[in-house]
Design an enzyme around this catalytic site. Structure first.
Site: not given
Length: 454
Positions: A217, A241, A362, A381, A384, A419
């Protein structure tokens, strides 16, 4: 619903349409400003659409646009009688005394065309409301997109001839060759990172992933601050968050080199108050827009960013973080498929608005089970299609996060694992935890910047 408008005459100005066409017959140079404002479909009367289209075709061939050439063009396409014959073209040529006001007339035609499109769009939206059974967020997103397309007068979507693209590409290459430095995108403010990426490119989706408390962050906020304070670009930050006030507290620490604990507790020294005043002045002039709606949907992000780009301009989007975005509800399978849908939507958003989208992510706990704790693609996490959709995947790694006796204290590795249009590799930055701030490594050795125990 359509019956409501069926007996009404759509907005139009036949006189203005005739004035535009007459002005072109009077002075062929008037076609230039007219064609910059109008396309044939903007005319209400079908005959006028065909005449204007014929004028454009004649001009495209480099021929003079006059009564003779336009008549011949319409005759060749077997449309001369459909538009009213030579007599109607002659009437148009005598419709205005001067071509000086062609732009004014064209704006009237354009305005009426926009109103007609707005009516058609509103009717379509209302019809969807009665008949569609999609999720309400899907309908709202489509309605917003349709209205924005009307307001932006989008005439895009057609094939692009490679000759035109080559000309634009050559001009861009020439511009890059003549400019100073190696940055072709939006600079992050970190020298080595910008050297490796050439800046974050417009239309790119950048995934920044790390374990909790590593500093992702702070890293994203630092980039946002650098962009907003050192360029003319506006930055939109979606914080799912933390509250907007918490984000701003972090920004003030980084901008003013203020100890975060002192700021949180209010125990500021006179020197800190001076730094705070300067930091607030700097940030107040920055184009930073924060939305701290929890569990926001991509459709909401898209709608808000479209509006911001239209009203104030937009240079970058930051999302903290991806896995907290709420799915559309269309995926009936599992959360991984939802996150995949979200990542695809974010990439589409980057392309649509032509801005880099930085999405924080995450990492799974699997990274903790390995000897080498440096993240890998498989650690993201609910990954996909994130790896597939992202143009850049950057992992953050701090050795002193895992090894308290590490020789590389306060050093964070930015691992460019993917990249699409550039090299992969690792960039090192210094992390001043007390300030929530990253700095270029060459500045690390100015010990005055780094508090004891940072």
């Amino acid at each position: 619903m359509s019956e409501l408008f069926s007996e009404r005459i759509p907005p139009q100005s036949i006189e203005a349409e005739q004035a535009v066409l007459g002005a072109v017959f009077l002075d062929p140079a008037a076609l230039v400003p007219a064609s910059e404002i109008l396309i044939p479909e903007d005319f209400y009367r079908a005959a006028h659409q065909k005449i204007f289209h014929a004028m454009l075709r004649v001009a495209d061939r480099g021929e003079p646009v006059d009564l003779v050439t336009v008549t011949a063009e319409l005759a060749a396409s077997e449309q001369l009688e459909e538009i009213g014959g030579v007599s109607y073209l002659s009437e148009l040529a005598d419709a205005v005394p001067t071509a000086a006001n062609v732009e004014y007339y064209a704006r009237i035609v354009e305005e009426k065309s926009v109103l007609r499109r707005l009516i058609r769009t509103a009717t379509s939206i209302a019809q969807d409301g009665y008949t569609r059974e999609d999720e309400i967020d899907v309908l709202l997103d489509e309605a917003d997109r349709k209205i924005m397309e009307v307001s932006q007068r989008k005439h895009s979507g057609a094939f692009k001839n490679i000759k035109d693209i080559l000309v634009q590409t050559y001009d861009n290459i020439e511009m890059l060759h003549n400019r100073d430095g190696e940055i072709t995108g939006i600079p992050t403010g970190f020298t080595e990172l910008d050297r490796m990426t050439s800046g974050f490119q417009r239309s790119d989706l950048i995934i920044v992933a790390a374990r909790p408390s590593v500093g992702k962050t702070a890293f994203a906020l630092n980039i946002a601050q650098n962009v907003a304070t050192k360029t003319n670009e506006n930055v939109a930050i979606f914080s799912l968050e933390m509250s907007a006030q918490q984000l701003v507290m972090r920004m003030l620490c980084a901008e003013g080199n203020i100890n975060a604990q002192n700021l949180r507790t209010g125990k500021l020294t006179p020197e800190d108050w001076g730094k705070l005043t300067m930091a607030m002045g700097s940030l107040s002039n920055a184009g930073i827009y924060i939305d701290d709606t929890p569990s926001i949907r991509v459709s909401d992000i898209r709608a808000k960013c479209r509006r911001l780009k239209q009203e104030s301009g937009l240079g970058m989007i930051v999302i903290d973080y991806l896995q907290l975005i709420q799915g559309s509800g269309r995926s009936k399978e599992n959360r991984q498929q939802e996150v995949s849908e979200i990542s695809r939507s974010l990439k589409a958003l980057a392309r649509e608005l032509e801005v880099p989208v930085i999405a924080l992510s995450q990492l799974s706990r699997s990274v903790e089970q390995r000897q080498d704790k440096r993240p890998m693609m498989s650690d993201i996490r609910e990954s996909g299609s994130i790896e597939q959709d992202a143009d850049i995947v950057a992992f953050l790694y701090r050795d002193d996060y895992y090894n308290k006796d590490s020789e590389n204290k306060n050093i964070i590795e930015i691992i460019i694992a993917k990249q699409r249009n550039g090299p992969v590799g690792t960039v090192q930055l210094a992390f001043i935890k007390e300030y929530n701030k990253f700095v270029n490594l060459e500045r690390r050795f100015d010990e005055a910047q780094i508090p004891p125990g940072a």
